[in-house]
Design a protein around this motif. Structure first.
Motif, PDB file in Angstrom:
ATOM      1  N   LEU A 234     -58.064-111.680  -9.124  1.00  0.00           N
ATOM      2  CA  LEU A 234     -57.577-112.890  -8.455  1.00  0.00           C
ATOM      3  C   LEU A 234     -56.104-112.738  -8.066  1.00  0.00           C
ATOM      4  O   LEU A 234     -55.705-113.107  -6.952  1.00  0.00           O
ATOM      5  CB  LEU A 234     -57.752-114.075  -9.415  1.00  0.00           C
ATOM      6  CG  LEU A 234     -57.889-115.462  -8.808  1.00  0.00           C
ATOM      7  CD1 LEU A 234     -59.007-115.517  -7.787  1.00  0.00           C
ATOM      8  CD2 LEU A 234     -58.143-116.484  -9.912  1.00  0.00           C
ATOM      9  N   MET A 235     -55.324-112.168  -8.967  1.00  0.00           N
ATOM     10  CA  MET A 235     -53.904-111.963  -8.686  1.00  0.00           C
ATOM     11  C   MET A 235     -53.708-110.986  -7.532  1.00  0.00           C
ATOM     12  O   MET A 235     -52.802-111.128  -6.712  1.00  0.00           O
ATOM     13  CB  MET A 235     -53.191-111.446  -9.939  1.00  0.00           C
ATOM     14  CG  MET A 235     -52.808-112.576 -10.891  1.00  0.00           C
ATOM     15  SD  MET A 235     -52.451-112.043 -12.559  1.00  0.00           S
ATOM     16  CE  MET A 235     -51.536-110.591 -12.354  1.00  0.00           C
ATOM     17  N   LYS A 236     -54.586-110.011  -7.492  1.00  0.00           N
ATOM     18  CA  LYS A 236     -54.535-109.042  -6.388  1.00  0.00           C
ATOM     19  C   LYS A 236     -54.759-109.765  -5.048  1.00  0.00           C
ATOM     20  O   LYS A 236     -54.096-109.482  -4.061  1.00  0.00           O
ATOM     21  CB  LYS A 236     -55.614-107.980  -6.605  1.00  0.00           C
ATOM     22  CG  LYS A 236     -55.628-106.891  -5.573  1.00  0.00           C
ATOM     23  CD  LYS A 236     -56.665-105.856  -5.889  1.00  0.00           C
ATOM     24  CE  LYS A 236     -58.051-106.223  -5.434  1.00  0.00           C
ATOM     25  NZ  LYS A 236     -58.217-106.369  -3.982  1.00  0.00           N
ATOM     26  N   GLU A 237     -55.695-110.711  -5.065  1.00  0.00           N
ATOM     27  CA  GLU A 237     -55.968-111.479  -3.842  1.00  0.00           C
ATOM     28  C   GLU A 237     -54.740-112.291  -3.417  1.00  0.00           C
ATOM     29  O   GLU A 237     -54.407-112.361  -2.241  1.00  0.00           O
ATOM     30  CB  GLU A 237     -57.151-112.434  -4.071  1.00  0.00           C
ATOM     31  CG  GLU A 237     -58.489-111.761  -4.281  1.00  0.00           C
ATOM     32  CD  GLU A 237     -58.889-110.847  -3.133  1.00  0.00           C
ATOM     33  OE1 GLU A 237     -58.697-111.212  -1.975  1.00  0.00           O
ATOM     34  OE2 GLU A 237     -59.388-109.742  -3.421  1.00  0.00           O
ATOM     35  N   VAL A 238     -54.097-112.906  -4.413  1.00  0.00           N
ATOM     36  CA  VAL A 238     -52.916-113.721  -4.106  1.00  0.00           C
ATOM     37  C   VAL A 238     -51.817-112.840  -3.505  1.00  0.00           C
ATOM     38  O   VAL A 238     -51.194-113.196  -2.503  1.00  0.00           O
ATOM     39  CB  VAL A 238     -52.387-114.421  -5.389  1.00  0.00           C
ATOM     40  CG1 VAL A 238     -51.096-115.188  -5.096  1.00  0.00           C
ATOM     41  CG2 VAL A 238     -53.442-115.353  -5.964  1.00  0.00           C
ATOM     42  N   ARG A 239     -51.618-111.680  -4.108  1.00  0.00           N
ATOM     43  CA  ARG A 239     -50.553-110.784  -3.619  1.00  0.00           C
ATOM     44  C   ARG A 239     -50.849-110.287  -2.212  1.00  0.00           C
ATOM     45  O   ARG A 239     -49.951-110.118  -1.392  1.00  0.00           O
ATOM     46  CB  ARG A 239     -50.378-109.614  -4.586  1.00  0.00           C
ATOM     47  CG  ARG A 239     -49.611-110.049  -5.812  1.00  0.00           C
ATOM     48  CD  ARG A 239     -49.613-109.007  -6.878  1.00  0.00           C
ATOM     49  NE  ARG A 239     -48.980-109.531  -8.079  1.00  0.00           N
ATOM     50  CZ  ARG A 239     -49.391-109.264  -9.307  1.00  0.00           C
ATOM     51  NH1 ARG A 239     -50.426-108.495  -9.523  1.00  0.00           N
ATOM     52  NH2 ARG A 239     -48.758-109.771 -10.348  1.00  0.00           N
TER      53      ARG A 239
ATOM     54  N   LEU B  24     -48.904-104.427  -3.673  1.00  0.00           N
ATOM     55  CA  LEU B  24     -48.538-104.501  -5.088  1.00  0.00           C
ATOM     56  C   LEU B  24     -47.343-103.597  -5.360  1.00  0.00           C
ATOM     57  O   LEU B  24     -47.057-102.678  -4.602  1.00  0.00           O
ATOM     58  CB  LEU B  24     -49.699-104.055  -5.972  1.00  0.00           C
ATOM     59  CG  LEU B  24     -51.062-104.728  -5.829  1.00  0.00           C
ATOM     60  CD1 LEU B  24     -51.975-104.245  -6.951  1.00  0.00           C
ATOM     61  CD2 LEU B  24     -50.961-106.220  -5.883  1.00  0.00           C
ATOM     62  N   THR B  25     -46.686-103.852  -6.476  1.00  0.00           N
ATOM     63  CA  THR B  25     -45.669-102.899  -6.925  1.00  0.00           C
ATOM     64  C   THR B  25     -46.399-101.835  -7.742  1.00  0.00           C
ATOM     65  O   THR B  25     -47.571-102.021  -8.111  1.00  0.00           O
ATOM     66  CB  THR B  25     -44.616-103.582  -7.810  1.00  0.00           C
ATOM     67  OG1 THR B  25     -45.268-104.065  -8.986  1.00  0.00           O
ATOM     68  CG2 THR B  25     -43.918-104.718  -7.098  1.00  0.00           C
ATOM     69  N   GLY B  26     -45.699-100.751  -8.052  1.00  0.00           N
ATOM     70  CA  GLY B  26     -46.326 -99.680  -8.834  1.00  0.00           C
ATOM     71  C   GLY B  26     -46.873-100.189 -10.156  1.00  0.00           C
ATOM     72  O   GLY B  26     -48.022 -99.915 -10.525  1.00  0.00           O
ATOM     73  N   ILE B  27     -46.059-100.976 -10.841  1.00  0.00           N
ATOM     74  CA  ILE B  27     -46.480-101.451 -12.168  1.00  0.00           C
ATOM     75  C   ILE B  27     -47.647-102.431 -12.049  1.00  0.00           C
ATOM     76  O   ILE B  27     -48.552-102.442 -12.890  1.00  0.00           O
ATOM     77  CB  ILE B  27     -45.280-102.083 -12.950  1.00  0.00           C
ATOM     78  CG1 ILE B  27     -45.638-102.322 -14.427  1.00  0.00           C
ATOM     79  CG2 ILE B  27     -44.786-103.360 -12.336  1.00  0.00           C
ATOM     80  CD1 ILE B  27     -45.738-101.079 -15.233  1.00  0.00           C
ATOM     81  N   GLN B  28     -47.640-103.231 -10.989  1.00  0.00           N
ATOM     82  CA  GLN B  28     -48.752-104.178 -10.796  1.00  0.00           C
ATOM     83  C   GLN B  28     -50.060-103.419 -10.563  1.00  0.00           C
ATOM     84  O   GLN B  28     -51.113-103.822 -11.053  1.00  0.00           O
ATOM     85  CB  GLN B  28     -48.459-105.104  -9.613  1.00  0.00           C
ATOM     86  CG  GLN B  28     -47.449-106.187  -9.946  1.00  0.00           C
ATOM     87  CD  GLN B  28     -46.954-106.930  -8.716  1.00  0.00           C
ATOM     88  OE1 GLN B  28     -47.190-106.510  -7.574  1.00  0.00           O
ATOM     89  NE2 GLN B  28     -46.269-108.034  -8.933  1.00  0.00           N
TER      90      GLN B  28
END
Lengths: 536, 237
Positions: A303-308, B90-94
């Motif tokens: 879900l967080m991936k979708e938000v990002r 995303l960032t690397g850590i994410q």
């Protein structure tokens, strides 16, 4: 010669049927038939709404001997469509094109590349204009009578119409991108800037149409369009050239547009080179800040991936975030500008309908513009290998995408219902029913979107816009949403006299939920199989 | 153990991208997989990783079929593609957190592994940056770390040394050895025949979807070079 060759290649790259729809129609007959039905439906909806509206408007204008107003509308809509396309696409087509590294080493003059890139973007603009303008122009020629000379002038004017917005808004798009790129959260700022532009245009339109609220959507826009015509000379030239056969005005229109275009092409050559070169440099800042890990469940992580992803792609955020934002803004404004907001909503969804239904229709309309689940799987694109190689059930991936769609739309919808209800002093029972119907509608459209994306994935794309705005999934998503509104509307129309408003709306909510469960079941059954078939 | 049993895959129903391939890769093996462009290396690796469906045969990951129980099989493997296309938003850590979340790696363990591998590859200072700002090599290193974060027992790599600097290449080779000593197995495709000669205890050569030679590297190449053998096998129709 080389320019023509480039145009041919770019055209194939951008408009090849299999690229547009994400599947080979010849190899997949079932999809082709389904697609045909959808396109037919979309065309029908368009004709019977937009086309009919302008046909009737033309009839009314004929009695007032003001058919030239139709041409003003046509020009205004053309200007608006060109503006939107250029604002969103100029950066990708001109200033940061993805094939720069392929083209630059080749012995091709920059001018040829720019002309070819511009031409392909203009083809997209002209196709969109043709779709929007044909019902308006049909209405004009039907009511004014066919005239070959006028038709020729219309065709020339049609070609000139988007040139000034192209020049002006290409630069605005570049300026927005340049200003925001110097900040760390450049994408967020870009999104904010895009929202501000759209809200500004809307507010301007609203302020003009507020003066004539209750007179229907088109007369409401007339003040705005007339105001625009009084300051924008090319519009005056176009209207008088067509309506009064004023050839001198046509010359002015052609000369001004062509001069601007030639100037534009010569000016932007260096800029295009610079912006594309700058886009190649990768600046990696080394930071002393220690990166910290956080543990989440797989579902939350998805879900967080979708938000990002949402906040990192401006076109995605603007396209899907506009509906919820509009709901929040208008419902907040309704606390102060009660009458004007009501007038605007009635104009949008139709007058002479009970208050709670007007609100629901408007909320439903805005919810229908949030159809992320129809394309977020496609947006995985070249990164789809990650999800496919990880030990995650495909249905969990689809559910995360569905949940994101709900979370994006539903809170804004509920908040707006509460604010509208407060502004218009609705009863508690009405409010509860409206919240329930909204919930069911959001669930339904989100699950429907997931089914669509499973059947119509499109992983091959150069630009996210191709998926967010031009994919079959997105097209079916938006028209599907409208179809569900229509289904609820028809149900309401027949049941309301028998059962009363609240009970009928509750039944519609239950119907939505039942269909949602059907779609959700389909997603859980289809996901694994469809994932296996999809190439990564 | 990784068992590829009679695997066949065709994209168009006519030409076989993988033609009845059978291979067994055991614990501790560093198995090199070579072949010309379009021979079927990536197709086979993707089929093993569960990314690509195949028409016939099976792949068993420690006895678990990737066809019938893909999730259980995938929990034991790590796949690294030839092109490090990762989530640039995303960032690397994410990204590393995302992968670790999927494999349910607990916080202390993931911190320790991220720290170890990020320091080894020299990207610890850029982990808070968006991946979109990474170079190709940095992305490749990030994907390698993400593959190692759950301490997989089976590692599949498609051209792992492309884009890596000499130091990182050396470290990866050392890492392969260390992991195999601890009981992991590594199956990777490459065009660099010297790497296979020096690094791999076993090798398979694929030609037009068929395995034309496989076994202990030393017994396959005997007293000639792998390059020489490869050219001979490719010439033969």
């Amino acid at each position: 010669m080389i320019t023509l060759k480039l145009i041919k290649v770019f055209f194939r790259e951008n408009f090849q049927l299999s690229r547009l729809i994400g599947t080979n129609v010849k190899k997949n007959k079932k999809k082709a038939i389904l697609l045909g039905v959808v396109l037919l439906y979309a065309f029908g909806v368009y004709l019977f709404s937009f086309g009919y509206l302008f046909f009737e408007f033309g009839k009314a204008l004929k009695t007032l001997d003001s058919l030239d107003v139709l041409l003003q509308f046509g020009f205004m809509y053309g200007f608006g469509i060109s503006l939107i396309i250029v604002l969103f696409r100029a950066n990708g087509y001109l200033f940061h094109y993805k094939d720069y590294e392929i083209l630059e080493p080749l012995p091709i003059p920059h001018r040829s590349v720019i002309i070819a890139k511009l031409s392909v973007m203009m083809i997209l603009v002209y196709l969109s204009l043709a779709m929007i303008l044909s019902p308006i122009l049909f209405s004009y020629f039907y009511h004014a009578g066919f005239h070959l000379g006028k038709l020729l002038i219309v065709l020339i004017g049609f070609l000139m119409m988007p040139i000034i917005p192209l020049v002006v808004f290409s630069f605005i798009s570049l300026i927005i991108a340049r200003i925001t790129s110097s900040f760390r959260k450049s994408n967020l700022l870009n999104i904010l800037a895009m929202f501000l532009v759209f809200i500004g245009i809307m507010a301007l339109s609203l302020s003009f149409s507020a003066a004539s609220s209750g007179a229907g959507p088109l007369p409401g826009q007339q003040n705005f369009i007339s105001g625009f015509a009084s300051v924008y000379l090319p519009m005056q030239w176009f209207v008088s050239a067509v309506h009064d056969l004023a050839l001198l005005d046509l010359c002015w229109l052609i000369l001004s547009s062509m001069a601007l275009l030639v100037g534009f092409v010569s000016i932007i050559q260096k800029i295009v080179l610079k912006t594309n070169q700058k886009g190649l440099s990768v600046i990696t800042r080394r930071q002393s800040k220690i990166a910290k890990s956080q543990v989440h469940s797989t579902f939350t992580s998805l879900l967080m991936k979708e938000v990002r992803k949402f906040v990192s792609v401006p076109i995605y955020a603007v396209n899907s975030g506009f509906g919820p934002l509009l709901l929040v803004i208008l419902s907040s404004l309704s606390l102060v500008f009660r009458e004007q907001i009501m007038g605007f909503m009635s104009d949008t969804v139709g007058a002479a309908i009970p208050l709670d239904v007007v609100i629901l229709l408007f909320v439903g309309f805005c919810l229908s513009t949030v159809f992320t689940s129809t394309f977020t799987l496609s947006l995985e694109g070249k990164q789809f290998w990650i999800l496919k190689s990880l030990p995650i059930e495909p249905v969990k991936i689809m559910n995360a995408k569905m949940t994101f769609n709900i979370l994006l739309a539903l809170p804004a919808a509920w908040l707006s219902i509460l604010l509208f209800s407060f502004s218009f002093s609705l009863e508690v029972v009405q409010i509860v029913v409206m919240l329930f119907v909204t919930l069911s509608f959001s669930l339904l459209t989100s699950a429907f979107g997931s089914v669509i994306n499973l059947y119509f994935p499109k992983f091959e794309f150069r630009n996210d816009v191709e998926v967010v705005k031009q994919s079959v999934g997105a097209l079916i998503g938006i028209f599907g949403g409208f179809a569900f509104i229509a289904l609820n509307g028809v149900g309401y129309y027949f049941l309301n006299p028998l059962l009363g408003s609240n009970l009928t709306l509750t039944l519609m909510g239950i119907l939505n939920l039942l269909i949602f469960f059907g779609f959700a079941l389909l997603v859980s059954r289809l996901s694994a199989g469809q994932f296996r078939k999809m190439k990564a | 153990m990784l068992e590829i049993i009679n695997l066949s895959k065709s994209y168009d129903g006519k030409k076989q991208a993988c033609d009845h391939i059978s291979l067994t890769i055991e614990k501790g093996d560093i198995y090199g997989f070579v072949g010309h462009n379009g021979a079927g290396k990536t197709t086979l690796l993707k089929a093993i990783a569960g990314i690509l469906d195949f028409d016939q045969g099976d792949v068993l990951i420690n006895g678990i079929s990737i066809k019938t129980d893909p999730l259980a099989a995938k929990r034991q493997i790590a796949y690294i593609p030839d092109n490090p296309d990762v989530y640039e938003s995303l960032t690397g850590i994410q990204y590393l957190d995302f992968i670790a979340d999927v494999f349910e790696v607990e916080l202390s363990l993931r911190n320790e592994r991220i720290q170890r591998y990020a320091t080894m590859f020299g990207i610890q200072d850029v982990l808070s940056n968006p991946i979109s700002s990474y170079s190709h090599g940095m992305k490749q290193k990030l994907v390698l770390i993400s593959a190692l974060i759950h301490d997989p027992k089976i590692i599949l790599l498609d051209e792992p040394f492309v884009g890596l600097d000499p130091q990182a290449s050396y470290q990866v080779k050392q890492l392969f050895h260390d992991m195999c000593e601890k009981g992991a197995l590594i199956f990777f495709s490459t065009h660099v025949l010297e790497v296979v000669e020096k690094l791999c205890n076993k090798v398979a050569i694929i030609k037009q979807g068929k395995i034309v030679a496989n076994g202990e590297t030393s017994s396959i190449i005997k007293d000639q070079s792998l390059e020489h053998l490869f050219m001979e096998l490719i010439k033969e129709s």
